[in-house]
Design an enzyme around this catalytic site. Sequence first.
Site, PDB file in Angstrom:
ATOM      1  N   ASP A  47     112.700  30.111  25.838  1.00  0.00           N
ATOM      2  CA  ASP A  47     113.506  28.760  25.124  1.00  0.00           C
ATOM      3  C   ASP A  47     114.182  28.135  25.260  1.00  0.00           C
ATOM      4  OD1 ASP A  47     113.892  27.744  21.336  1.00  0.00           O
ATOM      5  OD2 ASP A  47     115.667  27.518  22.654  1.00  0.00           O
ATOM      6  N   TYR A  52     119.105  21.113  27.198  1.00  0.00           N
ATOM      7  CA  TYR A  52     120.223  22.139  28.025  1.00  0.00           C
ATOM      8  C   TYR A  52     120.189  21.265  29.723  1.00  0.00           C
ATOM      9  CZ  TYR A  52     119.414  24.401  23.631  1.00  0.00           C
ATOM     10  OH  TYR A  52     119.031  25.498  22.981  1.00  0.00           O
ATOM     11  N   LYS A  77     112.803  21.250  23.994  1.00  0.00           N
ATOM     12  CA  LYS A  77     112.523  19.985  22.201  1.00  0.00           C
ATOM     13  C   LYS A  77     113.157  19.060  22.371  1.00  0.00           C
ATOM     14  CE  LYS A  77     114.898  25.049  20.925  1.00  0.00           C
ATOM     15  NZ  LYS A  77     115.899  25.224  21.998  1.00  0.00           N
ATOM     16  N   HIS A 110     115.017  18.775  17.700  1.00  0.00           N
ATOM     17  CA  HIS A 110     116.012  19.636  18.122  1.00  0.00           C
ATOM     18  C   HIS A 110     116.808  19.387  17.072  1.00  0.00           C
ATOM     19  CE1 HIS A 110     118.660  21.733  21.647  1.00  0.00           C
ATOM     20  NE2 HIS A 110     118.959  21.509  20.560  1.00  0.00           N
TER      21      HIS A 110
HETATM   22  N1  LIG Z   1     118.033  24.547  18.256  1.00  0.00           N
HETATM   23  C1  LIG Z   1     119.221  24.801  17.943  1.00  0.00           C
HETATM   24  O1  LIG Z   1     119.645  23.673  17.673  1.00  0.00           O
HETATM   25  C2  LIG Z   1     120.354  25.656  19.093  1.00  0.00           C
HETATM   26  C3  LIG Z   1     121.120  25.864  18.995  1.00  0.00           C
HETATM   27  C4  LIG Z   1     121.910  26.765  19.679  1.00  0.00           C
HETATM   28  C5  LIG Z   1     121.029  27.986  20.305  1.00  0.00           C
HETATM   29  N2  LIG Z   1     120.132  27.917  20.459  1.00  0.00           N
HETATM   30  C6  LIG Z   1     119.123  28.822  21.249  1.00  0.00           C
HETATM   31  O2  LIG Z   1     118.748  29.477  21.003  1.00  0.00           O
HETATM   32  C7  LIG Z   1     119.351  30.820  21.893  1.00  0.00           C
HETATM   33  C8  LIG Z   1     120.894  31.771  21.579  1.00  0.00           C
HETATM   34  O3  LIG Z   1     121.471  31.270  21.267  1.00  0.00           O
HETATM   35  P1  LIG Z   1     123.330  31.008  21.911  1.00  0.00           P
HETATM   36  O4  LIG Z   1     123.009  31.220  23.361  1.00  0.00           O
HETATM   37  O5  LIG Z   1     124.056  29.559  21.600  1.00  0.00           O
HETATM   38  O6  LIG Z   1     123.788  32.437  21.520  1.00  0.00           O
HETATM   39  P2  LIG Z   1     123.826  34.192  21.010  1.00  0.00           P
HETATM   40  O7  LIG Z   1     122.497  34.179  22.149  1.00  0.00           O
HETATM   41  O8  LIG Z   1     123.791  34.492  20.264  1.00  0.00           O
HETATM   42  O9  LIG Z   1     124.719  34.993  22.260  1.00  0.00           O
HETATM   43  C9  LIG Z   1     124.837  34.558  23.587  1.00  0.00           C
HETATM   44  C10 LIG Z   1     126.286  35.040  23.983  1.00  0.00           C
HETATM   45  O10 LIG Z   1     126.015  35.972  24.095  1.00  0.00           O
HETATM   46  C11 LIG Z   1     126.885  36.795  25.279  1.00  0.00           C
HETATM   47  N3  LIG Z   1     125.456  38.081  24.820  1.00  0.00           N
HETATM   48  C12 LIG Z   1     124.603  37.962  25.062  1.00  0.00           C
HETATM   49  N4  LIG Z   1     123.892  39.481  25.173  1.00  0.00           N
HETATM   50  C13 LIG Z   1     125.143  39.861  24.948  1.00  0.00           C
HETATM   51  C14 LIG Z   1     124.872  41.236  24.736  1.00  0.00           C
HETATM   52  N5  LIG Z   1     124.164  42.164  24.696  1.00  0.00           N
HETATM   53  N6  LIG Z   1     126.407  42.562  24.015  1.00  0.00           N
HETATM   54  C15 LIG Z   1     127.527  41.073  24.961  1.00  0.00           C
HETATM   55  N7  LIG Z   1     127.196  39.800  24.915  1.00  0.00           N
HETATM   56  C16 LIG Z   1     126.332  39.343  24.671  1.00  0.00           C
HETATM   57  C17 LIG Z   1     126.305  35.917  26.364  1.00  0.00           C
HETATM   58  O11 LIG Z   1     127.030  36.220  27.293  1.00  0.00           O
HETATM   59  P3  LIG Z   1     126.426  36.416  28.550  1.00  0.00           P
HETATM   60  O12 LIG Z   1     125.600  34.743  29.585  1.00  0.00           O
HETATM   61  O13 LIG Z   1     128.116  36.198  29.538  1.00  0.00           O
HETATM   62  O14 LIG Z   1     126.431  37.520  28.658  1.00  0.00           O
HETATM   63  C18 LIG Z   1     126.281  34.494  25.421  1.00  0.00           C
HETATM   64  O15 LIG Z   1     128.441  34.515  25.674  1.00  0.00           O
HETATM   65  C19 LIG Z   1     119.605  29.723  23.002  1.00  0.00           C
HETATM   66  O16 LIG Z   1     119.800  29.791  24.411  1.00  0.00           O
HETATM   67  C20 LIG Z   1     119.023  28.672  22.365  1.00  0.00           C
HETATM   68  O17 LIG Z   1     117.733  29.051  23.029  1.00  0.00           O
HETATM   69  C21 LIG Z   1     119.447  27.080  19.207  1.00  0.00           C
END
Ligand SMILES: NC(=O)c1ccc[n+]([C@@H]2O[C@H](COP(=O)([O-])OP(=O)(O)OC[C@H]3O[C@@H](n4cnc5c(N)ncnc54)[C@H](OP(=O)(O)O)[C@@H]3O)[C@@H](O)[C@H]2O)c1
Length: 283
Positions: A47, A52, A77, A110
């Site tokens: 994704d 990004y 997106k 998005h």
């Molecule tokens: N459509 C939208 O508006 C929107 C907005 C936000 C996100 N997204 C999408 O959703 C995806 C995921 O959301 P996100 O990146 O915001 O947050 P997330 O996946 O909820 O969390 C990522 C964070 O958690 C840490 N982490 C990951 N796995 C872990 C584990 N097993 N144990 C402890 N900590 C862990 C990562 O650290 P490290 O990397 O340091 O390991 C990073 O700091 C994004 O990458 C993107 O593709 C979309």
Amino acid sequence: MAHTVPDISLNDGNTIPQLGFGVYQIEPKDTAEAVRRALEIGYRHIDTAQMYGNEAEVGEAVRASGLDRGEVFVTSKLNNGFHRPEDARRAFESTLSALKMDYVDLFLIHWPLPTRYDGDFVSTWKTLEEFQRDGRARSIGVSNFQVPHLERLAAEADVVPAVNQIEVHPYLTNEQVRAYGSEHNILTEAWSPIAQGRVLDDPAIVDVAEQVGRTPAQVVLRWHVQRGDIVFPKSTTPKRIEENFRIFDFTLDDTAMERLSGLDRGESGRTGPNPDEFDYIPA
Ligand SMILES: NC(=O)c1ccc[n+]([C@@H]2O[C@H](COP(=O)([O-])OP(=O)(O)OC[C@H]3O[C@@H](n4cnc5c(N)ncnc54)[C@H](OP(=O)(O)O)[C@@H]3O)[C@@H](O)[C@H]2O)c1
């Protein structure tokens, strides 16, 4: 099978792997390595987004993996500055050329930006319908759409979005938007599924994790998939990329599911902006 990721059917007949890998906030210089690692572990769904700034590196890693293009589900997106149809067409072409792919599996608006473009996200959506008709976007969907935004598309457009990608995690269960989706055959993709780490030391989640012998992140991701949502946790830590993939060989019982759902804090649980107000357009 222990680590087989289920494919879920979209309303247009295509399928999507329920677990993917998100690349938000991964620096371009680190993206190819993170995606390489994810593909090696078994993820088959990435994704990304124009916003990004790492589409090129995602494409590079998919090509370098040696997997056939058809084996990896790629989402991108439309960035917020490109909602006008002419701009959206140009931006979509730049996505395909950055990825060096002739199609994406899924392309999303998005953000709805209801306070921009005279509130018109319908003509933007109709432009995505063109991309699906010409085959360059196999599926199309939206992100951060609230119920009134979805109702407006239903009234004014032809194609029902295949997905709505919204913020969902135990502190923001987002039930109303999810319910609209399930009533209208729009799959929910849960972004920030572990609330960027903020839910992981919640005592109830830690307690469930101890009971089932898993990590808090695995428990939260498992809760999402048992609710039927699609998730793509982000990590640049190899051990966590692997940990987040190992969620299909255990289950949570009803009590555990209810404990996590009961942590909902409504609006105050958001980690990101409210889509009704968000109006950011990158420079
Ligand atoms: N459509 C939208 O508006 C929107 C907005 C936000 C996100 N997204 C999408 O959703 C995806 C995921 O959301 P996100 O990146 O915001 O947050 P997330 O996946 O909820 O969390 C990522 C964070 O958690 C840490 N982490 C990951 N796995 C872990 C584990 N097993 N144990 C402890 N900590 C862990 C990562 O650290 P490290 O990397 O340091 O390991 C990073 O700091 C994004 O990458 C993107 O593709 C979309």
